[in-house]
Design a protein around this motif. Structure first.
Motif, PDB file in Angstrom:
ATOM      1  N   LEU A 161     -23.471  -5.607  21.877  1.00  3.65           N
ATOM      2  CA  LEU A 161     -24.082  -6.128  23.095  1.00  3.65           C
ATOM      3  C   LEU A 161     -25.354  -6.863  22.705  1.00  3.65           C
ATOM      4  CD1 LEU A 161     -23.822  -3.326  25.811  1.00  3.65           C
ATOM      5  CD2 LEU A 161     -23.221  -5.730  26.109  1.00  3.65           C
ATOM      6  N   LEU A 162     -25.449  -8.132  23.080  1.00  2.00           N
ATOM      7  CA  LEU A 162     -26.673  -8.894  22.851  1.00  2.00           C
ATOM      8  C   LEU A 162     -27.268  -9.173  24.222  1.00  2.00           C
ATOM      9  CD1 LEU A 162     -25.486 -11.523  20.183  1.00  2.00           C
ATOM     10  CD2 LEU A 162     -26.645  -9.344  19.791  1.00  2.00           C
ATOM     11  N   ALA A 163     -28.371  -8.498  24.538  1.00  3.54           N
ATOM     12  CA  ALA A 163     -28.902  -8.596  25.893  1.00  3.54           C
ATOM     13  C   ALA A 163     -30.310  -9.188  25.865  1.00  3.54           C
ATOM     14  CB  ALA A 163     -28.920  -7.217  26.539  1.00  3.54           C
ATOM     15  N   ASP A 164     -30.450 -10.310  26.582  1.00  2.58           N
ATOM     16  CA  ASP A 164     -31.735 -11.013  26.601  1.00  2.58           C
ATOM     17  C   ASP A 164     -32.456 -10.683  27.908  1.00  2.58           C
ATOM     18  OD1 ASP A 164     -33.797 -12.641  25.986  1.00  2.58           O
ATOM     19  OD2 ASP A 164     -32.589 -14.453  25.678  1.00  2.58           O
ATOM     20  N   GLU A 165     -33.512  -9.904  27.829  1.00  5.47           N
ATOM     21  CA  GLU A 165     -34.269  -9.473  29.013  1.00  5.47           C
ATOM     22  C   GLU A 165     -33.357  -8.926  30.105  1.00  5.47           C
ATOM     23  OE1 GLU A 165     -37.434  -9.545  28.892  1.00  5.47           O
ATOM     24  OE2 GLU A 165     -38.058 -11.151  27.552  1.00  5.47           O
ATOM     25  N   PRO A 166     -32.581  -7.902  29.798  1.00  4.82           N
ATOM     26  CA  PRO A 166     -31.626  -7.430  30.813  1.00  4.82           C
ATOM     27  C   PRO A 166     -32.301  -6.694  31.960  1.00  4.82           C
ATOM     28  CG  PRO A 166     -31.572  -5.982  28.931  1.00  4.82           C
ATOM     29  CD  PRO A 166     -32.479  -7.107  28.554  1.00  4.82           C
ATOM     30  N   THR A 167     -33.553  -6.314  31.800  1.00  6.78           N
ATOM     31  CA  THR A 167     -34.234  -5.582  32.872  1.00  6.78           C
ATOM     32  C   THR A 167     -35.377  -6.397  33.452  1.00  6.78           C
ATOM     33  OG1 THR A 167     -35.699  -4.489  31.287  1.00  6.78           O
ATOM     34  CG2 THR A 167     -33.666  -3.353  31.853  1.00  6.78           C
ATOM     35  N   GLY A 168     -35.392  -7.675  33.136  1.00  8.09           N
ATOM     36  CA  GLY A 168     -36.498  -8.546  33.540  1.00  8.09           C
ATOM     37  C   GLY A 168     -36.780  -8.563  35.029  1.00  8.09           C
ATOM     38  N   ASN A 169     -35.732  -8.524  35.834  1.00  8.95           N
ATOM     39  CA  ASN A 169     -35.922  -8.629  37.276  1.00  8.95           C
ATOM     40  C   ASN A 169     -35.735  -7.300  38.005  1.00  8.95           C
ATOM     41  OD1 ASN A 169     -36.509 -11.402  37.702  1.00  8.95           O
ATOM     42  ND2 ASN A 169     -34.405 -11.848  37.090  1.00  8.95           N
ATOM     43  N   LEU A 170     -35.639  -6.220  37.236  1.00 10.11           N
ATOM     44  CA  LEU A 170     -35.305  -4.946  37.878  1.00 10.11           C
ATOM     45  C   LEU A 170     -36.552  -4.107  38.125  1.00 10.11           C
ATOM     46  CD1 LEU A 170     -32.136  -3.963  35.833  1.00 10.11           C
ATOM     47  CD2 LEU A 170     -32.279  -5.204  37.994  1.00 10.11           C
ATOM     48  N   ASP A 171     -36.507  -3.330  39.217  1.00  7.15           N
ATOM     49  CA  ASP A 171     -37.604  -2.387  39.442  1.00  7.15           C
ATOM     50  C   ASP A 171     -37.451  -1.226  38.462  1.00  7.15           C
ATOM     51  OD1 ASP A 171     -35.671  -0.630  40.467  1.00  7.15           O
ATOM     52  OD2 ASP A 171     -35.918  -1.470  42.476  1.00  7.15           O
ATOM     53  N   ALA A 172     -38.481  -0.403  38.386  1.00  6.33           N
ATOM     54  CA  ALA A 172     -38.539   0.639  37.356  1.00  6.33           C
ATOM     55  C   ALA A 172     -37.312   1.542  37.397  1.00  6.33           C
ATOM     56  CB  ALA A 172     -39.812   1.468  37.532  1.00  6.33           C
ATOM     57  N   GLU A 173     -36.879   1.858  38.624  1.00  9.49           N
ATOM     58  CA  GLU A 173     -35.760   2.797  38.766  1.00  9.49           C
ATOM     59  C   GLU A 173     -34.483   2.222  38.152  1.00  9.49           C
ATOM     60  OE1 GLU A 173     -33.374   5.007  42.348  1.00  9.49           O
ATOM     61  OE2 GLU A 173     -35.421   4.293  42.745  1.00  9.49           O
ATOM     62  N   TYR A 174     -34.179   0.950  38.546  1.00 10.51           N
ATOM     63  CA  TYR A 174     -32.975   0.323  38.021  1.00 10.51           C
ATOM     64  C   TYR A 174     -33.112   0.023  36.536  1.00 10.51           C
ATOM     65  CZ  TYR A 174     -29.433  -0.249  41.566  1.00 10.51           C
ATOM     66  OH  TYR A 174     -28.414  -0.016  42.437  1.00 10.51           O
ATOM     67  N   ALA A 175     -34.333  -0.330  36.131  1.00  7.15           N
ATOM     68  CA  ALA A 175     -34.562  -0.599  34.713  1.00  7.15           C
ATOM     69  C   ALA A 175     -34.217   0.636  33.890  1.00  7.15           C
ATOM     70  CB  ALA A 175     -36.004  -1.015  34.477  1.00  7.15           C
ATOM     71  N   THR A 176     -34.631   1.782  34.400  1.00  9.32           N
ATOM     72  CA  THR A 176     -34.317   3.034  33.712  1.00  9.32           C
ATOM     73  C   THR A 176     -32.807   3.237  33.642  1.00  9.32           C
ATOM     74  OG1 THR A 176     -36.330   3.939  34.660  1.00  9.32           O
ATOM     75  CG2 THR A 176     -34.760   5.497  33.697  1.00  9.32           C
ATOM     76  N   GLU A 177     -32.168   2.993  34.774  1.00  8.63           N
ATOM     77  CA  GLU A 177     -30.727   3.197  34.846  1.00  8.63           C
ATOM     78  C   GLU A 177     -29.991   2.283  33.870  1.00  8.63           C
ATOM     79  OE1 GLU A 177     -27.962   3.062  38.621  1.00  8.63           O
ATOM     80  OE2 GLU A 177     -29.794   4.235  38.968  1.00  8.63           O
ATOM     81  N   ILE A 178     -30.421   1.011  33.871  1.00  8.23           N
ATOM     82  CA  ILE A 178     -29.783   0.046  32.967  1.00  8.23           C
ATOM     83  C   ILE A 178     -30.070   0.412  31.515  1.00  8.23           C
ATOM     84  CG2 ILE A 178     -29.789  -2.368  32.232  1.00  8.23           C
ATOM     85  CD1 ILE A 178     -28.292  -1.834  34.828  1.00  8.23           C
ATOM     86  N   GLY A 179     -31.320   0.835  31.293  1.00  6.22           N
ATOM     87  CA  GLY A 179     -31.675   1.274  29.942  1.00  6.22           C
ATOM     88  C   GLY A 179     -30.771   2.410  29.483  1.00  6.22           C
ATOM     89  N   THR A 180     -30.538   3.365  30.393  1.00  9.44           N
ATOM     90  CA  THR A 180     -29.668   4.494  30.077  1.00  9.44           C
ATOM     91  C   THR A 180     -28.238   4.005  29.801  1.00  9.44           C
ATOM     92  OG1 THR A 180     -30.980   5.712  31.688  1.00  9.44           O
ATOM     93  CG2 THR A 180     -28.997   6.790  30.855  1.00  9.44           C
ATOM     94  N   LEU A 181     -27.824   3.007  30.593  1.00  6.17           N
ATOM     95  CA  LEU A 181     -26.486   2.428  30.416  1.00  6.17           C
ATOM     96  C   LEU A 181     -26.314   1.875  28.994  1.00  6.17           C
ATOM     97  CD1 LEU A 181     -23.973   1.755  32.189  1.00  6.17           C
ATOM     98  CD2 LEU A 181     -24.959  -0.517  32.453  1.00  6.17           C
ATOM     99  N   PHE A 182     -27.311   1.091  28.563  1.00  8.37           N
ATOM    100  CA  PHE A 182     -27.242   0.522  27.201  1.00  8.37           C
ATOM    101  C   PHE A 182     -27.246   1.634  26.169  1.00  8.37           C
ATOM    102  CE2 PHE A 182     -28.707  -3.480  29.201  1.00  8.37           C
ATOM    103  CZ  PHE A 182     -27.731  -4.306  28.680  1.00  8.37           C
ATOM    104  N   SER A 183     -28.068   2.649  26.416  1.00  7.74           N
ATOM    105  CA  SER A 183     -28.147   3.749  25.466  1.00  7.74           C
ATOM    106  C   SER A 183     -26.812   4.507  25.427  1.00  7.74           C
ATOM    107  CB  SER A 183     -29.341   4.619  25.851  1.00  7.74           C
ATOM    108  OG  SER A 183     -29.070   5.945  25.654  1.00  7.74           O
ATOM    109  N   ASP A 184     -26.143   4.639  26.593  1.00 12.22           N
ATOM    110  CA  ASP A 184     -24.819   5.272  26.630  1.00 12.22           C
ATOM    111  C   ASP A 184     -23.819   4.487  25.782  1.00 12.22           C
ATOM    112  OD1 ASP A 184     -25.785   7.182  28.266  1.00 12.22           O
ATOM    113  OD2 ASP A 184     -24.848   6.423  30.121  1.00 12.22           O
ATOM    114  N   PHE A 185     -23.867   3.184  25.960  1.00 10.68           N
ATOM    115  CA  PHE A 185     -22.970   2.339  25.155  1.00 10.68           C
ATOM    116  C   PHE A 185     -23.232   2.549  23.679  1.00 10.68           C
ATOM    117  CE2 PHE A 185     -22.070  -0.208  28.940  1.00 10.68           C
ATOM    118  CZ  PHE A 185     -20.695  -0.305  28.784  1.00 10.68           C
ATOM    119  N   ASN A 186     -24.520   2.608  23.364  1.00 11.34           N
ATOM    120  CA  ASN A 186     -24.884   2.793  21.969  1.00 11.34           C
ATOM    121  C   ASN A 186     -24.362   4.143  21.454  1.00 11.34           C
ATOM    122  OD1 ASN A 186     -27.558   3.760  20.054  1.00 11.34           O
ATOM    123  ND2 ASN A 186     -26.357   1.947  19.535  1.00 11.34           N
ATOM    124  N   GLN A 187     -24.404   5.146  22.320  1.00  6.96           N
ATOM    125  CA  GLN A 187     -23.929   6.482  21.952  1.00  6.96           C
ATOM    126  C   GLN A 187     -22.458   6.460  21.541  1.00  6.96           C
ATOM    127  OE1 GLN A 187     -25.696   9.508  21.933  1.00  6.96           O
ATOM    128  NE2 GLN A 187     -27.454   8.130  22.118  1.00  6.96           N
TER     129      GLN A 187
END
Ligand SMILES: Nc1ncnc2c1ncn2[C@@H]1O[C@H](COP(=O)(O)OP(=O)(O)OP(=O)(O)O)[C@@H](O)[C@H]1O
Ligand SMILES: [Mg+2]
Lengths: 219, 302
Positions: A161-187
């Motif tokens: 996954l190559l993600a360029d500013e994937p949380t740039g427009n997200l509020d903290a809550e969604y940013a966390t969720e998306i961050g967790t999503l990427f981390s899940d993929f990484n897992q």
């Protein structure tokens, strides 16, 4: 097995200064890497070099053992199918709805329609957009568009996954969720390379951090 | 193989979708192509019919052999025997000079001329009906007769058939030129249509390329679209020609009734029609291919 190796890579855009200078960097299979740096530091350029969207001016970029600088044009599409790309400017198609946008990568690889539809819905569900599958991107908020772009990047289960500013427009809550999503993929073994300004996100996920400034690596 | 078939099905569906996305513009395009193709097609149909007519009505070709003025009755007999023994002739008859003069006198307008003549300037003649054979064979035969003793000259009387043949050849050539010119027009029309489509779908093309679409995948719907436009134009041309024939035959029917001969233009055989359609489809495809090659290359990495 998708290793990305950059050796002494420089990139000069036509008529511009050096966007990247002498970058040597290896991303191992299954790594979670954050590219950080100020605006204009060269983060997007780095990701574009990895995805063969730009070719290096000098040095070599080697993905899966293939040198992008010398890869023939007809080989590029197949190289890119290893990647899920989240673009900084989303690059959604505004003349089709969310579901159809997510279907595009599967259409391209010639997937079975029914299986594709199932996967597309699963991807939309992952980013919390299943209820908006019929909506056109224009009717989505900035954050929703960003999540749609992520759904499109993951739908074909890429190795990287190559993600360029994937949380740039997200509020903290969604940013966390998306961050967790990427981390899940990484897992589950997906290599994730993510360009971001978001220091909070980086702190929480504890990735390997590659900092660039003015086109150079900061040790 | 399944993936390949499904990719083509997808391209076909997508091409149809593009056809219906801007129905008015495409309908106009198809009509223009149809009219452009109807011209050479109509000409071709008329030519083919004329050719059939020429074949049906052309009498067996005749060769007139004129004897020298001082030929005697004995000379005539010798020639007669020679003609009798010559194989490959359908028949012949002798026209004595006196009879020829009578014929000339009986022809309106020429009676005065004949009356003004002192004596009979016309020679004896044989009129030979040649057997089967094309213009070249006829010419060989004529030359053979012309070389016989006491023969002044020999003429092929089926000149009108040959002239019609030559006229038809010119016609075929004209149709070919017309078809070539209008084929070029068809290619230009699809080229431009596809160019506009590529412009409006620039985003889709760019994104598709970025996420791993091959050039073939991107080009295919455009090529199918070009082929579809070509086929639709071809069908339009065929129908236009059929309509024109219907109207024409109606008129011709009244005329034919007056003369008591069955006159009727027939449309293309289905094999010819199919060929015309495939040809139109091929042209559309070709125009699209040129356009795609010209306009899609701008999307490769630098
Ligand atoms: N297509 C281009 N043509 C010319 N110059 C470019 C192009 N793309 C980027 N640049 C220049 O290269 C440098 C690095 O750009 P890049 O987009 O990689 O930065 P970035 O780190 O992603 O910034 P941001 O955080 O704002 O997205 C900048 O100075 C930019 O102006
Ligand atoms: Mg950037």
């Amino acid at each position: 097995m998708t290793q990305i190796v950059l050796s002494s890579v420089s990139k000069r855009y036509p008529g511009g200064h050096d966007a990247l200078a002498n970058i040597t960097l290896t991303v191992e299979t299954g790594e979670l890497v954050f590219i950080t740096g100020h605006s204009g530091a060269g983060k997007s350029t780095l990701l574009k070099l990895m995805a063969a969207i730009e070719r290096p001016t000098s040095g070599s970029v080697i993905v899966n053992g293939q040198n992008i600088g010398t890869l023939r044009a007809r080989g590029i599409p197949f190289l890119r199918r290893n990647f899920g790309l989240v673009f900084q400017d989303h690059k959604l198609l505004f003349d089709r709805n969310a579901f159809e946008n997510v279907m595009l990568p599967l259409d391209i690889t010639g997937y079975d329609r029914r299986e594709s539809a199932r996967r597309a819905r699963a991807a939309l569900d992952k980013v919390g957009l299943l209820h908006k599958e019929k909506a056109r991107p224009i009717a989505l908020s900035g954050g929703e568009q960003q999540r749609l772009c992520i759904a499109r990047a993951i739908v074909h289960r890429p190795a990287v996954l190559l993600a360029d500013e994937p949380t740039g427009n997200l509020d903290a809550e969604y940013a966390t969720e998306i961050g967790t999503l990427f981390s899940d993929f990484n897992q589950v073994g997906v290599t994730v390379v993510l360009a971001t300004h978001d220091a909070q996100l980086a702190a929480r996920l504890d990735p390997r951090i590659v900092n660039i400034r003015g086109g150079r690596l900061v040790a | 193989m399944r993936a390949w078939a499904s990719a083509h099905r997808r391209a076909c569906v997508s091409a149809f979708a593009r056809l219906t996305a801007t129905p008015l513009a495409n309908l106009l395009n198809i009509t223009v192509i149809g009219i452009a193709l109807a011209l050479p097609l109509g000409f071709y149909v008329v030519l083919a019919n004329l050719q059939g007519l020429a074949r049906d009505f052309s009498p067996q070709p005749e060769i007139s052999i004129f004897l020298v003025a001082e030929a005697t009755a004995a000379d005539v007999r010798v020639l007669e025997l020679r003609l009798k023994s010559r194989a490959g002739l359908a028949g012949f008859r002798f026209v004595p000079r006196a009879q020829a003069l009578e014929q000339l006198k009986s022809r309106s307008g020429l009676a005065d001329v004949a009356a003004g003549l002192s004596g009979n300037p016309l020679p004896d003649a044989f009129v030979v009906t040649a057997g089967a054979g094309d213009a070249a064979a006829l010419e060989t035969l004529r030359a053979e007769f012309a070389a016989w003793p006491k023969v002044a000259e020999a003429h092929v009387d089926s000149d009108w058939a040959r002239r019609l043949d030559r006229l038809l050849a010119v016609g075929r050539y004209a149709v070919l030129m017309l078809a070539a010119a209008l084929a070029l027009a068809l290619v230009a029309i699809t080229f431009n249509t596809i160019r506009l489509q590529i412009l409006t779908q620039r985003d889709e093309i760019e994104v598709a390329k970025l996420i791993g679409a091959t050039d073939g995948w991107i080009q295919r719907p455009f090529l199918y679209f070009g082929g579809l436009i070509g086929i639709a134009g071809g069908i339009t041309a065929w129908l236009l020609t059929a309509l024109a024939l219907l109207v024409f035959n109606n008129q011709l029917g009244t005329l034919a009734g007056l003369y008591g001969v069955p006159l009727k233009l027939t449309h293309l055989f289905w094999a010819d029609s199919l060929f015309a359609l495939l040809f139109a489809a091929g042209l559309g495809w070709f125009g699209a291919w040129l356009s795609v090659r010209r306009h899609l290359s701008a999307h490769n990495p630098s």
